[in-house]
Scaffold this motif. Sequence first.
Motif, PDB file in Angstrom:
ATOM      1  N   ASP A  30      70.355   7.748  31.766  1.00  0.00           N
ATOM      2  CA  ASP A  30      71.918   6.049  32.428  1.00  0.00           C
ATOM      3  C   ASP A  30      71.023   5.780  33.929  1.00  0.00           C
ATOM      4  N   GLU A  31      71.563   7.633  34.365  1.00  0.00           N
ATOM      5  CA  GLU A  31      71.306   7.346  36.087  1.00  0.00           C
ATOM      6  C   GLU A  31      70.346   6.749  36.547  1.00  0.00           C
ATOM      7  N   GLU A  32      68.810   6.636  35.600  1.00  0.00           N
ATOM      8  CA  GLU A  32      67.856   5.905  36.601  1.00  0.00           C
ATOM      9  C   GLU A  32      68.090   4.756  36.788  1.00  0.00           C
ATOM     10  N   LYS A  33      68.398   3.887  35.352  1.00  0.00           N
ATOM     11  CA  LYS A  33      68.926   2.425  35.597  1.00  0.00           C
ATOM     12  C   LYS A  33      70.495   2.133  36.301  1.00  0.00           C
ATOM     13  N   ALA A  38      71.388  -0.499  41.633  1.00  0.00           N
ATOM     14  CA  ALA A  38      72.037  -0.852  43.090  1.00  0.00           C
ATOM     15  C   ALA A  38      71.258  -0.563  43.923  1.00  0.00           C
ATOM     16  N   CYS A  39      70.095  -0.583  44.013  1.00  0.00           N
ATOM     17  CA  CYS A  39      69.374  -0.137  44.854  1.00  0.00           C
ATOM     18  C   CYS A  39      68.641  -1.229  46.250  1.00  0.00           C
ATOM     19  N   GLU A  40      69.112  -0.656  47.129  1.00  0.00           N
ATOM     20  CA  GLU A  40      68.713  -2.304  48.136  1.00  0.00           C
ATOM     21  C   GLU A  40      68.190  -1.697  49.340  1.00  0.00           C
ATOM     22  N   GLY A  41      67.806  -3.251  49.978  1.00  0.00           N
ATOM     23  CA  GLY A  41      66.303  -3.332  51.325  1.00  0.00           C
ATOM     24  C   GLY A  41      65.366  -3.104  50.811  1.00  0.00           C
ATOM     25  N   LEU A  47      59.390   1.241  45.721  1.00  0.00           N
ATOM     26  CA  LEU A  47      59.183   1.814  45.110  1.00  0.00           C
ATOM     27  C   LEU A  47      59.311   3.359  44.463  1.00  0.00           C
ATOM     28  N   ALA A  48      60.989   3.245  43.890  1.00  0.00           N
ATOM     29  CA  ALA A  48      61.745   4.387  43.192  1.00  0.00           C
ATOM     30  C   ALA A  48      60.881   3.957  41.631  1.00  0.00           C
ATOM     31  N   THR A  49      61.086   1.973  41.487  1.00  0.00           N
ATOM     32  CA  THR A  49      60.329   1.572  39.879  1.00  0.00           C
ATOM     33  C   THR A  49      58.879   2.626  40.050  1.00  0.00           C
ATOM     34  N   ILE A  50      58.359   2.521  40.767  1.00  0.00           N
ATOM     35  CA  ILE A  50      56.873   2.800  40.688  1.00  0.00           C
ATOM     36  C   ILE A  50      56.773   4.824  40.517  1.00  0.00           C
ATOM     37  N   ALA A 137      76.643   3.903  45.290  1.00  0.00           N
ATOM     38  CA  ALA A 137      77.056   2.838  45.031  1.00  0.00           C
ATOM     39  C   ALA A 137      76.809   3.014  43.001  1.00  0.00           C
ATOM     40  N   ALA A 138      75.547   3.264  43.117  1.00  0.00           N
ATOM     41  CA  ALA A 138      75.416   3.625  41.146  1.00  0.00           C
ATOM     42  C   ALA A 138      76.704   4.901  40.181  1.00  0.00           C
ATOM     43  N   GLU A 139      77.215   5.265  41.705  1.00  0.00           N
ATOM     44  CA  GLU A 139      78.533   6.119  41.011  1.00  0.00           C
ATOM     45  C   GLU A 139      77.585   7.684  40.235  1.00  0.00           C
ATOM     46  N   VAL A 140      76.167   8.132  40.590  1.00  0.00           N
ATOM     47  CA  VAL A 140      75.909   9.060  39.887  1.00  0.00           C
ATOM     48  C   VAL A 140      75.259  10.226  40.637  1.00  0.00           C
TER      49      VAL A 140
END
Length: 206
Positions: A30-33, A38-41, A47-50, A137-140
């Motif tokens: 859930d934190e990954e999703k 929330a990733c921007e830029g 990068l995180a997906t890879i 932003a993701a509040e994790v």
Amino acid sequence: KKARAADPRFKLPKHNRKNERHERREVTGDEEKAYLAACEGPWLKDLATILFDCALRPEEAYRLKPGNLRAGEVVIDHGKTDAARRNIPASKRVQEIFSRRTKSGSTWLFTTRTRTGDPRPINFSSIKKAHAAAIKAAEVPGFIIYDIRRTVLTRWGRSGMSIKDLQYVAGHEDIETTAIYMMGSLAERRKILPAEEQIHLVAKPA
């Protein structure tokens, strides 16, 4: 004499974990999703997906090139040891990232510029602020970029992947390091290692 980097104009990027302040931890599904959403830029989400799909070391992901995707596999053809050079099956979303980013014509999958305008691969400094912003932003709970690799290797180890297969995809030279991701305790890790590998079994950072 040591071989020079492919592009002699600058040093290849390193990932300095000393710049990241949080304790090691696993990232939940859930934190990954929430984090990815929330990733921007220009770089962080891809990068995180890879990293989440391939469990690469961050510095391996920073210097990926379009040509590192071959026949549906991410080919890591650089590293300090032979074990670091390996092929990892690419998920559909990883293949899509390569396809989309290859169209830019850049040398690297994730490219930034030096002060003089020369292209270079990104490093942790390139994504540090975006990573912190995505966590907020993701509040994790906070995690470091390297925790993504640890998380995925742990998931694979718990899923039933053999220790030899996990050692290969992780790029570990030492099987004792791989054993950390198979089970939690030292006693449990001893059970899955061959007897000859147990003599100096200690917890080592990946």
